[in-house]
Design an enzyme around this catalytic site. Structure first.
Site, short mmCIF file in Angstrom:
data_model
loop_
_atom_site.label_atom_id
_atom_site.label_comp_id
_atom_site.label_asym_id
_atom_site.label_seq_id
_atom_site.Cartn_x
_atom_site.Cartn_y
_atom_site.Cartn_z
N SER A 594 0.85 -1.19 0.00
CA SER A 594 0.00 0.00 0.00
C SER A 594 0.89 1.25 0.00
CB SER A 594 -0.95 -0.03 1.20
OG SER A 594 -1.96 0.93 1.05
N ASP A 669 -9.06 -4.75 -6.19
CA ASP A 669 -8.66 -3.67 -5.29
C ASP A 669 -9.49 -2.42 -5.55
OD1 ASP A 669 -7.34 -1.81 -3.68
OD2 ASP A 669 -5.36 -2.66 -4.09
N HIS A 701 -7.68 -5.09 -1.65
CA HIS A 701 -6.43 -4.39 -1.38
C HIS A 701 -5.42 -5.25 -0.62
CE1 HIS A 701 -3.73 -1.09 -1.11
NE2 HIS A 701 -3.86 -0.93 0.19
#
Length: 723
Positions: A594, A669, A701
């Site tokens: 991320s 995602d 995600h």
């Protein structure tokens, strides 16, 4: 000879027991096979000195009480619950594998829990004295989020994009009936759960009114996600408010249960503002809302009439040259309709302030550079407030008590480490569980009247006799500004030999609201870090400026230029590593997910001579592709900060890539959309740069469940192969 044979056998057995972690253990072992002994789901019975928790097999509710010298005994079993449920609902088939982990005490005799049956979901009220179900409210199997009224008579549930109120008498009332899926009522996903939003429905204190978010996202662009599991891959559109583009429009609506009438709060202003810190007054007459502009640098705490929806007044305003970030609802002082606590970092550290409902500041309750991490409650007469806060440069979490009258503060807990506290309802006792780098878990009861401690148990090291974890130490690195101390964690390779040279895996996140290093068991690291150290890597992590728990200025330095200060600090961490004789300077790799994926790719393309291998999971590549609520807080709009967006974009930096980079993305995602990695790959192709790519077709995600084993094995294999 016999003694030697016995010694040989014992040594062989020990050698067999002491083994390296498996990839499965490295993934979930610290929560399963190597879980540290603790009290599971502890809660205090209201108005009592009894703490309850689940046993190790999740089959019973245990208790410890001052009246019994804090000795452990069984209060209830799962079978007790099943017997009561089957007696109350003989035609139902309940699915209860364990004692309900999410049980909640309603009063000193009753707790409630949710359980699924063939006919729907039940919110059950259970009397511990009679061992009977006293009430149950059933909702449809399709019910998603729910909110129980304070009088325990109604449950507001979200069914799709609409709200239904279900009562104990089985009567259902339709609150909203919007056919357009772009109108979403009562969802906690309003403003994409930024600003501390974790619910979308709030009952009034008297249970007569329901306040809820009404989110209109019909004007927000659709974003396509492809489901590859269909015979012909199918497209699923989600609403994605991308930076600089159209945002959702949100209002707050009050539904009167008795009359079925609705009133919209008159939160005048631009339609694309954010409505935060939503709080009912204790008397139910007013509603307080933090109205934040889209620029996120100007907050107004407003008061509205709950009956008419009319604006009453602005209590105070908060402005910043960077951003204002409301994260918590107001907390009213018990038995006072006109005094509340407000949390803000406006003066440098997130701390508590006592205001009245006219907007007058009554007392500053902050203490030194302590960052409040959790509000715990008031004592019986509401003279003092208890909270958890930072210490030791953000590494520790300690219990503090502050006087509402004069702000005098006392630190209650003293052992250095991370303390987790649960207060009983009148704040006379605290259940304290703490760990540090040498203490797996120490559990005790603190008498808050005299600060005396009663030990319950100290957990053993769960790795003893099973595996030898490599040595770990917490270190300090000076930031790129030449003055700020940064917290680091260094895990040495297994069987460390200072005369050898070892490859390095840097694990990075680096973004806001995240702290990777704490003075806790394992130093805050995951077992995967230790797994890599067992395989022969130096594993290093640094909490750079921009990360959490060190105050406003420490974090806000990243404003409008994400990744720049963070990278400068990370390079100081690399300099620290290179000063060690045992570090192979030619074999340094980096891994993150991320924001950490953004940092990994940034480091690989900005310092290609330093980082030879990288694994970037779910990476942000260009902040103009990210969502409004988070992205514009830190970067402003692309139209307002074109230089910043250009400087932080990694698309044009793909041409700098020299080492081996594995980029991983979830095809579903909806947070960091796949467009990020696709754009970077295309830039690599155009620049003639090779890149490795892996897609998890069904994941969003994060990659969870059993597939996490696959992910961690892939990461480990990549470092083994190329570093």
């Amino acid at each position: 000879m016999r003694k030697l044979l016995v010694l040989f056998l014992l040594t062989s057995i020990a050698a067999t027991a002491q083994r390296n972690l498996t990839i499965q253990e490295a993934t979930y072992g610290q929560y399963q096979a190597f879980a540290v002994k603790s009290l599971v789901s502890p809660q205090w019975q209201p108005n009592s000195n009894t703490v309850t928790y689940l046993n190790s097999t999740y089959s019973a509710l245990m208790q410890r009480s001052e009246n019994n010298n804090w000795e452990e005994s069984t209060m209830l079993t799962k079978q007790d619950l099943m017997t009561a449920l089957n007696s109350k609902f003989p035609e139902e088939q309940f699915m209860m594998q364990i004692f309900p982990y999410g049980y909640t005490w309603s009063n000193e005799n009753t707790f409630l829990f949710d359980v699924a049956g063939k006919n729907g979901k039940y919110t059950v009220f259970f009397d511990v004295n009679t061992k009977q179900v006293t009430n149950a409210i059933i909702t449809t199997p399709e019910a998603e989020q729910q909110a129980l009224s304070p009088n325990n008579k109604h449950v507001a549930v979200l069914n799709g994009n609409n709200i239904i109120i279900t009562s104990g008498n089985g009567k259902n009332v339709t609150v909203t009936n919007d056919a357009d899926a772009g109108i979403v009522n009562g969802s906690d996903y309003t403003h994409r759960q930024e600003f501390g939003i974790n619910k979308g429905m709030w009952w009034s204190p008297d249970s007569n009114k329901l306040l809820y978010y009404r989110k209109d996202e019909t004007m927000v662009d659709n974003y396509p996600l492809v489901n590859f599991g269909e015979r012909i891959a199918a497209n699923k559109n989600v609403k994605y408010p991308m930076a600089g583009l159209k945002s959702e429009e949100v209002t707050l609506v009050v539904h009167d249960v008795a009359t079925n009438k609705k009133t919209t709060l008159k939160t005048d202003g631009p339609k694309e503002q954010f409505l935060t810190t939503v709080t009912w007054s204790p008397n139910g007459k007013f509603i307080f809302v933090g109205v934040l502009n889209r620029e996120q640098n100007h907050l107004k705490l407003n008061k509205y009439d709950a009956t008419t929806g009319n604006f009453v007044k602005t209590l105070f305003e908060e402005k910043a040259t960077t951003y204002v970030e409301p994260l918590h609802n107001l907390t009213f002082v018990p038995n006072k309709n006109d005094e509340f606590l407000y949390r803000t970092e406006k003066e440098g550290y997130e701390q508590l302030y006592l205001y009245n409902t006219d907007g007058k500041l009554l007392e500053k309750l902050g203490y030194n550079d302590v960052v409040v991490t959790e509000f715990l409650g008031f004592d019986t007469k509401a003279k003092n407030v208890f909270y958890m806060g930072t210490a030791n440069n953000g590494l520790d979490r300690q219990l503090y008590k502050v006087s509402l009258k004069n702000g005098k503060t006392e630190q209650i807990t003293t052992p250095s480490g991370v303390h987790n506290i649960a207060l009983n309802s009148n704040a006379t006792f605290a259940l304290n569980s703490y760990s540090n780098t040498t203490t797996p878990n120490n559990v005790s009861i603190i008498n808050l009247k005299n600060n005396k401690t009663t030990p319950l148990f100290s957990a053993d090291n769960p790795y003893t006799g099973k595996t030898v974890l490599p040595k770990m130490e917490l270190v300090t690195v000076t930031a790129a500004d030449g003055k700020t101390p940064l917290n680091g964690r260094l895990i040495y390779p297994a069987d460390f030999d200072a005369s050898k040279k070892y490859p390095v895996m840097v694990y990075v996140y680096g973004g806001p609201h995240a702290q990777l290093i704490t003075n806790s068991w394992l130093g805050g690291a995951s077992l995967f870090d230790y797994y890599m150290a067992q395989k022969g890597y130096v594993v290093f992590t640094l909490d750079n400026r921009g990360s959490d728990a060190r105050g406003r200025d420490f974090e806000h330095v990243i404003h409008r230029q994400l990744g720049q200060t963070e990278m400068a600090d990370q390079i100081k961490g690399i300099d620290f590593l290179k000063s060690k004789s045992f570090v192979d300077k030619d074999k340094i790799g980096v891994y993150g997910w991320s924001f950490g994926g953004f940092m990994t790719t940034s480091l690989m393309t900005t310092y290609p001579e330093t980082f030879k291998v990288g694994v970037a999971g779910g990476p942000v590549i260009d902040w103009k592709f990210y969502e409004i609520m988070y992205g514009e807080r830190y970067m402003d709009m692309p139209q307002e900060n074109p230089e910043g967006y250009a400087k932080t974009s990694l698309i044009d930096k793909a041409k700098n890539l020299e080492g081996r980079l594995l980029m991983i993305h979830g095809a579903q995602d909806n947070v960091v959309v796949q467009q990020h990695s696709m754009e970077f790959i295309q830039a690599c192709i155009e620049a003639g740069k090779q890149i490795d790519y892996f897609l998890y077709p069904t994941h969003e995600h994060n990659v969870g469940g059993r597939d996490r084993f696959h992910l961690n094995q892939k990461i480990a294999d990549y470092f083994d192969t190329y570093l």
